[in-house]
Enzyme design. Sequence first.
Site, mmCIF file in Angstrom:
data_model
loop_
_atom_site.group_PDB
_atom_site.id
_atom_site.type_symbol
_atom_site.label_atom_id
_atom_site.label_comp_id
_atom_site.label_asym_id
_atom_site.label_seq_id
_atom_site.Cartn_x
_atom_site.Cartn_y
_atom_site.Cartn_z
ATOM 1 C CB THR A 1 -0.961 -0.002 1.203
ATOM 2 O OG1 THR A 1 -0.188 -0.059 2.400
ATOM 3 C CG2 THR A 1 -1.911 -1.193 1.149
ATOM 4 C CB THR B 1 1.165 5.283 3.944
ATOM 5 O OG1 THR B 1 0.308 6.303 3.426
ATOM 6 C CG2 THR B 1 1.915 5.821 5.149
ATOM 7 C CB CYS B 2 2.661 0.168 3.984
ATOM 8 S SG CYS B 2 1.137 0.356 4.934
ATOM 9 C CB SER B 3 5.097 0.505 -0.526
ATOM 10 O OG SER B 3 4.508 -0.755 -0.351
#
Length: 167
Positions: free
Chosen positions: A58, A60-62
Amino acid sequence: MAPLKAGDPFPENVAFQYIPWSEDQGEITSCGIPIKYDASKEWADKKVVLFSVPGAFTPTCSVSHLPGYIQNLPQLKEKGVQIVAVVASNDPFVMSAWGKANQVTGDDILFLSDPDARFSSSIGWANAGRTGRYAVIIDHGKVTYADIETERGAVKVSGADAVLAHL
């Protein structure tokens, strides 16, 4: 169970699903076999940083969360951290692929699956079956830092910089 806080013991019987990285399964299209990872046992006598993301791959996560840990891995190790682990409610195959997509090899960072956000739910840090965005420092079975992001898309209290400041 209430949210984790500094001074709490890390809960017993915490297990995740995990596909260990291996050179022969190093390609993103290769699938290993998931195993049970007994975090309570494995982390009982180690200094560990566990961070959680709502979902592998996703934005923000990546883009914002995982890269900070990859870039700061040497600094985390210098502070005595023996294990860095990321957890999400994605299945273990997705978590394994996410690690490979980010060129994380060996056991530099463990990519753990929290199916149905069981662990995250047990500490009150899940939402709609997905893990929340949080970070926990565990030092020989004792929580020394734990915080969750309250702002959507923020990486303030759970990012590598915040964790480094608390080590």
